[in-house]
Design a protein around this motif. Structure first.
Motif, PDB file in Angstrom:
ATOM      1  N   TYR A 169     -18.438   2.252  50.796  1.00 33.24           N
ATOM      2  CA  TYR A 169     -17.920   1.110  51.542  1.00 33.24           C
ATOM      3  C   TYR A 169     -18.503   1.094  52.962  1.00 33.24           C
ATOM      4  O   TYR A 169     -18.812   0.040  53.513  1.00 33.24           O
ATOM      5  N   PHE A 216     -21.962  -0.257  52.697  1.00 33.24           N
ATOM      6  CA  PHE A 216     -21.888  -1.707  52.510  1.00 33.24           C
ATOM      7  C   PHE A 216     -21.598  -2.409  53.837  1.00 33.24           C
ATOM      8  O   PHE A 216     -22.262  -3.367  54.217  1.00 33.24           O
ATOM      9  N   TYR A 234     -23.377  -5.256  55.955  1.00 29.17           N
ATOM     10  CA  TYR A 234     -22.779  -6.586  56.071  1.00 29.17           C
ATOM     11  C   TYR A 234     -22.458  -6.936  57.515  1.00 29.17           C
ATOM     12  O   TYR A 234     -22.533  -8.089  57.919  1.00 29.17           O
ATOM     13  N   THR A 262     -26.485  -3.564  51.791  1.00 33.51           N
ATOM     14  CA  THR A 262     -25.424  -4.106  50.924  1.00 33.51           C
ATOM     15  C   THR A 262     -25.863  -4.004  49.459  1.00 33.51           C
ATOM     16  O   THR A 262     -25.073  -3.644  48.595  1.00 33.51           O
ATOM     17  N   ILE A 293     -23.975  -1.818  46.493  1.00 38.66           N
ATOM     18  CA  ILE A 293     -23.520  -2.434  45.241  1.00 38.66           C
ATOM     19  C   ILE A 293     -24.135  -1.712  44.045  1.00 38.66           C
ATOM     20  O   ILE A 293     -23.454  -1.413  43.065  1.00 38.66           O
ATOM     21  N   MET A 334     -17.002  -5.735  46.974  1.00 37.18           N
ATOM     22  CA  MET A 334     -18.375  -5.888  47.477  1.00 37.18           C
ATOM     23  C   MET A 334     -19.019  -7.155  46.927  1.00 37.18           C
ATOM     24  O   MET A 334     -19.682  -7.894  47.665  1.00 37.18           O
ATOM     25  N   GLU A 377     -20.355 -10.076  49.188  1.00 42.03           N
ATOM     26  CA  GLU A 377     -21.797 -10.352  49.134  1.00 42.03           C
ATOM     27  C   GLU A 377     -22.066 -11.805  48.704  1.00 42.03           C
ATOM     28  O   GLU A 377     -23.024 -12.431  49.163  1.00 42.03           O
TER      29      GLU A 377
END
Lengths: 109, 410
Positions: B189, B192, B196, B211, B215, B238, B242
């Motif tokens: 996370y 990610f 992001y 990202t 994933i 996610m 996304e």
């Protein structure tokens, strides 16, 4: 593997009778599981002496060698197959002695 | 062979096989450093040979065998192991490629080792991206705005600690598993979110390679632990986040808030997949964890084809559940934002003001206050709050948005 477990404290002589009882029970558990190698409490850091005999004449200085807020108040040496086992054991050790612990592998030469 | 086809085959093999090769070597040789180097050498050999010789019929087996030979060469060369007996064993071990189940276990072992709680969080992230994700050190360094030598040192230090401290190459016991899985998910996370909500001046506001990698790794963990609700929840979270990425930054490089995004730009495929996962977890009847609740919140948002259709009552109800699991000030802030939409800014502001001590250093706290104060017509206070948010925000697109909003007050 063997691990040195240092007991971290910011006071000296602060152990209580209750903690001693818990530590003794924990040590029994270490022995029963075959993890016990050694354990000891340490006298206050101010009682230590530093020796430097690298030169011709050995030089003695009043310790401790590192001045810090926290110091090592005691230690265990334990036998464990890997860090996960060591950490699980010493999680109980930290509860028993009511102190933070540092777990560090020993090197063998 | 067409060099473009060979290059594509190598890229595909890299995605599909890198973590398998590293994981099986790590188990066989008991050394992550050897595993990483040998895997990298095997892929370098493929880059040399496949365009000329053609892609082997089973690229994974070819790569594993080549990497095994590279590892044995290195051990021979360096005489690294004092344990001759063990070396002799390895040299005679011609075990063919492991059946799939065993390899999957190896990859899980690798993931849990890279995300071990005895490693610093930044070391876990770097190791996971390198050893499981197969990103190069320069790629990881770029992703986290760290100099390459510093990132290389971070990875080396972590591998040394794993070897020296005896961090086991093992899937944790059933009793430790939930906590350790949640440790792995926390790493993914963070990767990610760094992609992001990329931070740092002069960088792209979104780093899509991070990202995408987060994933991909979460999908991998889902195939390895298909029954785990939080793994499914994080993947859904996610995907649904996304999905909105194309609408999130304007052509002028400014952040576009959820309510103002062009929802036609959202990715329907990602939304469908995310919604399927959320429905699957709802149907399980098992009480959801943190990631599942966050995924459900995002499912509500992505369900509304127009921002005005958002079911804020449902969002607040989900945050109520989340507050019970995770009573952190950030969750409380997000709940208050939903309350502001449902009951108006004056209903939410007192709850937000109470978070000032805990979140005074967090830009989103000030940005939220600024927005609510603006809606309430408290212009000067709003202006001050925007100023604080701008000073603290690290994302270039977010800063641009906040500056414009503040300047609109004047």
């Amino acid at each position: 593997m063997q691990y040195l477990v240092s007991v971290i404290d910011d006071k000296t002589g602060s152990g209580t009778e209750e903690e001693m009882v818990a530590i003794r029970a924990f040590n029994e558990r270490l022995r029963a599981g075959g993890h016990w190698v050694f354990a000891a409490g340490l006298a206050a850091p101010e009682t230590s002496t530093v020796i430097d005999a690298r030169g011709e004449e050995p030089v003695l200085t009043d310790g401790p060698f590192i001045e810090s807020k926290e110091h090592m108040a005691g230690l265990w040496i334990i036998e464990a197959p890997d860090l996960d086992v060591a950490l699980e054991l010493m999680t109980a050790g930290s509860k028993a002695c009511n102190r933070r612990l540092e777990v560090r592998p020993l090197l063998f030469v | 062979m067409n060099p473009v086809d060979a290059r594509e085959a190598i890229t595909r093999a890299h995605h599909a096989e890198w973590s398998r090769v590293v994981a099986s070597l790590a188990r066989r040789f008991g050394d992550l450093d050897i595993a990483e180097d040998a895997a990298a050498e095997a892929f370098a050999t493929a880059v040399e040979r496949w365009p000329a010789d053609g892609v082997p019929p089973n690229p994974g087996a070819w790569l594993t065998t080549t990497a095994n030979h590279k590892a044995i060469d290195r051990i021979r060369r360096e005489q690294k192991r004092a344990d001759k007996h063990r070396e002799a064993m390895m040299l005679t071990d011609d075990t063919p490629l492991e059946p799939l189940g065993a390899i999957d276990d190896d990859r899980l072992r690798l993931i849990f080792t890279c995300c071990h709680p005895a490693l610093a969080m930044e070391a876990r992230i770097a190791l996971t991206l390198r050893l499981v994700g197969g990103l190069t050190v320069p790629e990881i360094a770029r992703g986290f705005l760290v100099q390459e030598p510093a990132m290389a040192r971070r990875i080396t230090r972590a591998k040394n600690k794993i070897a020296a401290a005896g961090i086991p190459y093992r899937v944790p016991s059933a009793q430790d598993l939930p906590a350790r899985i949640s440790g792995v998910l926390a790493v993914l996370y963070l990767v990610f979110n760094e992609g992001y909500l990329a931070t740092g001046p002069g960088t792209d506001p979104v780093r899509a390679e991070l990202t995408a990698e987060a994933i991909r790794l979460t999908r991998l963990i889902r195939t390895l632990l298909p029954g785990d609700g939080e793994v499914a929840g994080l993947l859904a979270l996610m995907l649904l986040t996304e999905a909105r990425r194309p609408a999130r930054v304007s052509t002028a490089g400014e952040l576009v808030p959820l309510g103002e995004q062009d929802r036609g730009m959202w990715s329907e495929a990602l939304i469908d997949e995310g919604h399927r996962l959320v429905r699957e977890r709802l149907a399980s009847g098992i009480a959801p964890g943190r990631y599942q609740l966050l995924a459900a919140v995002n499912a509500v948002h992505t369900d509304a084809r127009d921002a005005r259709d958002t079911d804020w009552r449902q969002v607040v109800a989900l945050y109520d559940q989340l507050v019970r699991l995770d009573p952190s000030p950030i969750v409380a802030l997000n709940r208050a934002i939903a309350v502001a939409e449902l009951d108006g800014p004056d209903a939410a502001l007192p709850a937000i003001d109470r978070l000032g001590d805990a979140l005074g250093g967090y830009h989103a706290f000030h940005a939220t206050r600024a927005e609510l104060l603006r809606r309430l017509g408290r212009r000067d206070e709003s202006h001050d709050a925007y100023g604080r948010a701008i000073a603290l925000a690290g994302n270039t697109a977010e800063t641009a948005y906040l500056v414009r909003r503040r300047d609109e007050l004047d």
